[in-house]
Design a protein around this motif. Structure first.
Motif: not given
Length: 200
Positions: A72, A77, A79-81, A83-84, A87, A118-119
């Protein structure tokens, strides 16, 4: 009453959550939910394996957290993947646990959310936000002392989180956990719990 609890890594937020639990609050720990979902046999693991491949899994079939943390930081990207994947599952489990707590008569429900600020999604879900704060140097010292952590890794996580000023600006109540004994910290937590949910 629903309370959002947050604080930067190493702030002492988990200790505060434990004191609130001792005071009778129902504590919903989103980090614990994430660990369960990404542990051996966790509901998120098939999607994580598909997204990242077997190199990101431990021999037990859990998410390799050290490898993911390293990835990450080198590839934003990733981290974003992750989280997708996580979450939506975390959100569903959080709602289920909140509903269960209400059904059992809990009158103080604590949502322990490390990335609450952050969210951007939590402010309307809770009546109050409680922030646990301390200096960045104290955060670094505490995290670097944990097994498997280095000062550089702690600094990288700190840099990726909201700033102290951002968290403090979001707070309805703030505990400054700097130089406090556990007894003094607990006394502050119990005082807040009594304000929000008086015994009588």
């Amino acid at each position: 009453m629903k309370i959002g609890l947050t604080g930067g890594i190493g702030s002492g937020k988990s200790t505060v959550a434990n004191f609130l639990r001792e005071a009778g609050a129902a504590v919903i720990d989103t980090d614990a939910i994430a660990r369960q979902l990404s542990g051996p046999g966790g509901a998120a693991m098939p999607a994580i394996a598909t997204e990242f491949g077997p190199a990101m899994l431990t021999t037990e079939g859990a998410l390799n957290r050290v490898a993911m943390r390293d990835l990450a930081f080198s590839d934003p990207s990733a981290k974003q993947r992750l989280e997708a994947v996580l979450h939506p599952l975390i959100g569903a489990q959080t709602l289920a646990e909140s509903a269960a707590a209400e059904q059992t008569g809990a009158r103080l429900i604590i949502f322990d959310v490390p990335l609450l600020v952050e969210s951007g999604r939590w402010r309307h879900r809770v009546a109050r936000v409680l922030v646990v704060d301390c200096t960045e140097q104290t955060q670094l010292d505490r995290v670097a002392a944990r097994p498997g952590w280095t000062l550089a890794a702690a600094a990288a996580v700190l840099a990726a989180q909201a700033s102290r000023a951002q968290r403090r600006a979001s707070a309805d109540a703030l505990i400054y956990n700097e130089g406090l004994s556990l007894g003094a910290l607990k006394a502050q937590v119990l005082h807040l719990a009594d304000r929000w949910h008086p015994a009588k």
